[in-house]
Design a protein around this motif. Structure first.
Motif, short mmCIF file in Angstrom:
data_model
loop_
_atom_site.label_atom_id
_atom_site.label_comp_id
_atom_site.label_asym_id
_atom_site.label_seq_id
_atom_site.Cartn_x
_atom_site.Cartn_y
_atom_site.Cartn_z
N ILE A 125 -13.18 -1.65 -8.44
CA ILE A 125 -12.81 -1.95 -9.40
C ILE A 125 -11.22 -3.03 -8.45
CG2 ILE A 125 -11.48 -1.86 -11.20
CD1 ILE A 125 -13.39 0.02 -12.15
N LEU A 126 -10.82 -2.11 -7.93
CA LEU A 126 -9.25 -2.47 -7.69
C LEU A 126 -9.31 -3.21 -6.40
CD1 LEU A 126 -7.13 1.29 -8.71
CD2 LEU A 126 -7.55 -1.46 -9.74
N ALA A 149 1.80 2.26 -3.30
CA ALA A 149 0.30 3.11 -4.09
C ALA A 149 0.33 4.22 -3.90
CB ALA A 149 -0.84 1.81 -3.98
N MET A 194 -13.05 3.67 -8.69
CA MET A 194 -12.13 2.74 -8.61
C MET A 194 -10.97 1.86 -7.40
SD MET A 194 -9.11 5.34 -9.67
CE MET A 194 -9.60 6.70 -9.59
N ASN A 195 -12.10 2.01 -6.51
CA ASN A 195 -12.27 1.25 -5.20
C ASN A 195 -12.67 -0.14 -5.63
OD1 ASN A 195 -10.37 2.12 -3.61
ND2 ASN A 195 -12.58 3.67 -1.90
N LEU A 203 -4.09 2.40 -3.76
CA LEU A 203 -4.03 2.66 -5.61
C LEU A 203 -5.26 4.08 -6.60
CD1 LEU A 203 -2.41 2.64 -7.98
CD2 LEU A 203 -2.73 0.69 -8.71
N ALA A 204 -6.16 3.14 -5.74
CA ALA A 204 -7.19 3.56 -6.33
C ALA A 204 -7.29 5.71 -5.69
CB ALA A 204 -8.82 3.35 -5.54
N GLY A 236 -5.08 -2.01 -3.47
CA GLY A 236 -6.00 -1.96 -4.00
C GLY A 236 -6.90 -0.10 -3.83
N SER A 269 0.56 -1.66 0.38
CA SER A 269 -0.15 0.37 -0.05
C SER A 269 0.71 1.04 -0.13
CB SER A 269 -1.05 0.33 1.04
OG SER A 269 0.03 -0.55 2.36
N LEU A 328 -6.58 -6.06 -5.85
CA LEU A 328 -4.88 -5.91 -4.96
C LEU A 328 -5.94 -5.74 -3.39
CD1 LEU A 328 -4.12 -2.89 -7.30
CD2 LEU A 328 -3.45 -5.46 -7.45
#
Length: 526
Positions: A417-418, A373, A414-415, A429-430, A426, A370, A422
């Motif tokens: 999706i990722l 990310a 994006m949360n 990254l989002a 994820g 993390s 991940l």
């Protein structure tokens, strides 16, 4: 022959405001001290409580009032209050400034008191809202709710502290507000080391440490307000013209300045549904990303907001745009190498700071995921901090609201999706990707409105940064050892090796900048 001012009307204006570079340096040094102690605090917490149930519960109980502090006090309130106060300084008498301060103190204090009482009574509801995943674990949910009742009054105390700090910053007294967070870190370290062994539930000591620290921070700043002649005499007056303006600006500013905080909170909510440890992994990595953000990004933003507000009030458009350009260059100068170093040194940094006591090698690896990310969005987080004041200094809060909503919706999408491929990384990254969207839209808006115009020399400056960062990356890759070596080494050895790496990287980076032609005088600006 000199005439002394009346005792009840001391001069509140400094004879000469310091330059932006010097002021940013003062704030940066004080913030560095605070952030380093913050890392020490987190090292102590990690050593005593690890990344298990107790740690997860405390981080949620602390994050809720801390999130609201950043959202309201240091976010929307600060961005609304400082421009109005600067306008009063520029156009009104000192008596009018005092009346504004008194009215804001009373009105803000009353609202905060009401919110605090309601939150303490409804602590389980707040816990369910902010960490719904805890509802499946009765012990964790109950512990978080109990600690929240103790930590939530921190919001009242630290918001009044932020109010006092905003006044001091508006009068170019930057050092005291920047130093104040040191008290929080020292108090929490003391609570973990000395108070936790005395308590039936040791982690509760951290909650009490947060509350005690809030009181210490507030009372620490009051003598300095007294020296300015601006110690508030609270008066509830929502009809005061300045209070009305602040409230009008605050509502949309809640989204405009604090979207990154809302995104980080969404990370916590979703992480509460993941495996135990996810909240703590995100917390430890976020703390490392917050170090350069706080020391440099927030330091520059703190200094330029009152400066931009005064230049807008004086209608100095050229100086306004030059100040914003200076701030963006300053962020790139520090943000790029910081992001690169965090990405390349993720495991060694996590291991050096947190691989003690209850923290496992798996925790190090998960936190490093993390951290990488978050490092991808570090520069964007810093740019948001310095671009948003370009709107708020002109008392334009509507545009950042629209941008903030777009970025927040994108982050939520994006949360979802990722998070599946991940997991907790994820979520981080989002947050980084949405920060880039936010920063890009803020920059485009400022350019379109004519509030930001690039100054000469940008192409050369970017080339200089490219050369220096390439040198930094090369020396880090050359010097660092495999991850297993960091995990096998003792704490002192890890700290020594990290100091060598950081020192060598900083030396190579700044020497490369100097050889490329970058000089300190290029960043001096009034």
């Amino acid at each position: 022959m000199s005439i002394k001012p009346p005792a009840d009307n001391p001069p509140a204006e400094p004879p000469k405001a310091p330059g932006l570079l010097r002021s940013s340096g003062v704030v940066g040094v004080m913030t560095m001290l605070s952030r380093v102690l913050g890392l020490v605090r987190d090292m102590v917490i990690a050593r005593y409580f690890g990344a298990g149930t107790a740690a997860d519960a405390f981080f949620v109980a602390f994050k809720i009032p801390n999130f609201l502090r950043r959202l309201f006090a240091e976010g929307a309130f600060n961005q609304a209050f400082v421009p109005v106060l600067s306008s009063y300084r520029q156009q009104q008498s000192l008596t009018d400034v005092r009346r504004l301060v008194n009215a804001v103190a009373g009105s803000l204090g009353l609202v905060l008191l009401g919110v605090t009482l309601i939150a303490m009574l409804g602590a389980p509801v707040l816990t369910a809202v902010f960490a719904p995943g805890f509802m499946g674990d009765a012990e964790k949910f109950s512990l978080a709710s109990d600690m929240l009742r103790i930590t939530f009054p921190y919001l009242l105390l630290v918001s009044l502290t932020a109010f006092a700090g905003s006044i001091l910053n508006s009068y170019d007294r930057f050092a005291i507000p920047a130093f104040t967070p040191v008290l929080l870190n020292l108090t929490m370290i003391a609570a973990a080391v000395f108070l936790s062994p005395l308590m039936e539930t040791p982690v509760m000591a951290l909650a009490w440490g947060v509350l005690i620290a809030g009181a210490l921070q507030l009372f620490f700043q009051l003598p300095f307000l007294m020296r300015l002649g601006l110690l508030p005499r609270a008066k509830v007056d929502y009809r005061h013209e300045g209070v009305k303006r602040i409230l009008t600006l605050m509502a949309p500013a809640l989204f405009g300045v604090s979207v990154s905080q809302i995104n980080l909170l969404l990370d916590t909510v979703l992480a509460s549904f993941l495996q135990t440890g996810s909240v703590s992994w995100l917390y430890y990595s976020d703390r490392l990303a917050e170090l350069p953000l706080g020391v440099f990004g927030i330091a520059i933003a703190t200094v330029i907001l009152p400066n931009l507000s005064r230049k807008h009030a004086a209608e100095s458009i050229d100086q306004f745009t030059a100040t914003l350009d200076w701030a963006v260059r300053g962020v790139l100068l520090i943000g790029l190498p910081a992001a690169l170093a965090l990405a390349l040194l993720a495991e060694p940094l996590i291991a050096t700071l947190f691989y003690y006591g209850e923290v496992t090698a798996r925790d190090v690896g998960m936190s490093a995921q993390s951290l990488r990310a978050y490092s991808a969005g570090l520069l964007a987080f810093m740019l948001i901090k310095v671009l948003a004041p370009g709107y708020f200094a002109r008392q334009n809060t509507r545009t950042p609201v629209k941008i903030g909503i777009i970025a927040m919706v994108a982050n939520m999408a994006m949360n979802l999706i990722l998070i599946f491929p991940l997991a907790h990384a994820g979520l981080a990254l989002a947050t980084s990707l949405s920060a880039w969207l936010n920063a890009g839209l803020l920059w485009r808006g400022l350019k379109k409105e004519g509030a930001w115009r690039s100054q000469p020399g940008w192409r050369k400056f970017l080339l200089q940064l490219l050369v220096a960062n390439a040198a930094l990356g090369a020396i880090i890759v050359y010097l660092q050892a495999p991850v297993d070596s960091w995990l096998a080494a003792g704490g002192i050895q890890r700290a020594t090796d990290m100091a060598i790496l950081v020192g060598a990287g900083a030396l190579v980076y700044f020497v490369a900048l100097a050889l490329a032609g970058v000089r300190v005088r290029h960043f001096r600006l009034k």
